[in-house]
Write an enzyme that holds these catalytic residues in place. Structure first.
Site, PDB file in Angstrom:
ATOM      1  CB  VAL A  75      -0.949  -0.012   1.222  1.00 56.16           C
ATOM      2  CG1 VAL A  75      -0.198  -0.030   2.540  1.00 56.16           C
ATOM      3  CG2 VAL A  75      -1.882   1.211   1.187  1.00 56.16           C
ATOM      4  CB  SER A  76       0.914   4.301  -2.053  1.00 59.18           C
ATOM      5  OG  SER A  76       0.907   3.672  -3.301  1.00 59.18           O
ATOM      6  CD  GLN A  77       5.684   8.250   0.673  1.00 61.33           C
ATOM      7  OE1 GLN A  77       6.562   7.899  -0.108  1.00 61.33           O
ATOM      8  NE2 GLN A  77       5.869   9.209   1.553  1.00 61.33           N
TER       9      GLN A  77
END
Length: 224
Positions: A75-77
């Protein structure tokens, strides 16, 4: 040590959003602005990121970093999630096509701001989990299907905005075709050297213009 309660988690989310604001200010020259849409920031304060990651990494959910979610995906930052949503310039009546649901965190943020999110995920386990979680959290304006994201979801086209959270060498033609004239497309594009977060605007005549913003690192678009 006792587990964190909702009050603790709310404080951590606020701190996460403060870090996002700092990142946005530091990148203001590349972004052309120093702050992100307050509606997006409010969504980041509300949505419980710790529920959208595996339990083993949930204690790190409010740090500004990508986290593993299985199948060699992340999951992206939070800063990138907020930035990509902000760049769409969403309006409450708009329909969004999202490619790359993952476990649904990036899906939830635009769903808080826009009218409807149609999301396509190639990994069935992710799609099933995300759909159940988003429904349990009361997101009635999200629909998810399993499929090849490069083909979009033509049954519900055209879309006001398109968000792709996997990297492609070029914008998939089907997605450009499913974007309304006057719409906007946000995705990471890669070359041999690097990936860049990119905005593509489609004018009333259907012509497109792209603008690279900042370097990023995403998994690559998978097709079947």
């Amino acid at each position: 040590m006792k587990p964190m309660n909702e009050e603790h988690l709310a404080v951590l989310r606020r701190h996460m959003v403060e870090m996002i604001a700092i990142h946005a200010d530091l990148a203001s020259e590349e972004l052309g602005k120093a702050t992100l849409d307050e509606r997006v920031m409010a969504s980041m304060r509300r949505v419980p990121r710790h529920l959208f990651v595996p339990a083993a990494v949930a204690p790190y959910a409010y740090q500004d970093m990508p986290l593993p979610i299985g199948f060699n995906k992340t999951v992206s930052q939070p800063f990138i999630v907020a930035l990509m949503t902000d760049l769409l310039a969403l309006q409450p009546h708009e329909a969004v096509l999202e490619i790359g649901t993952g476990l649904g965190y990036q899906t939830a943020i635009p769903a808080e701001v826009a009218g409807q999110v149609w999301s396509v995920e190639i990994i069935e386990e992710f799609a099933t989990h995300a759909e159940a979680l988003l429904q349990s959290l009361g997101f009635s304006n999200v629909a998810i299907r399993v499929g090849d994201g490069s083909r979009g979801w033509p049954e519900h086209a055209p879309y006001d905005k398109v968000l792709v959270s996997v990297a492609a060498e070029r914008p998939p033609p089907a997605l450009l075709n499913q974007l309304k004239p006057g719409g906007r497309f946000v995705l990471p594009l890669f070359s041999e050297e690097a990936q860049f977060l990119t905005i593509i605007n489609k004018d009333a005549a259907g012509q497109v213009e792209a603008r690279k913003l900042i370097p990023v690192r995403f998994s690559r678009l998978e097709t079947v």
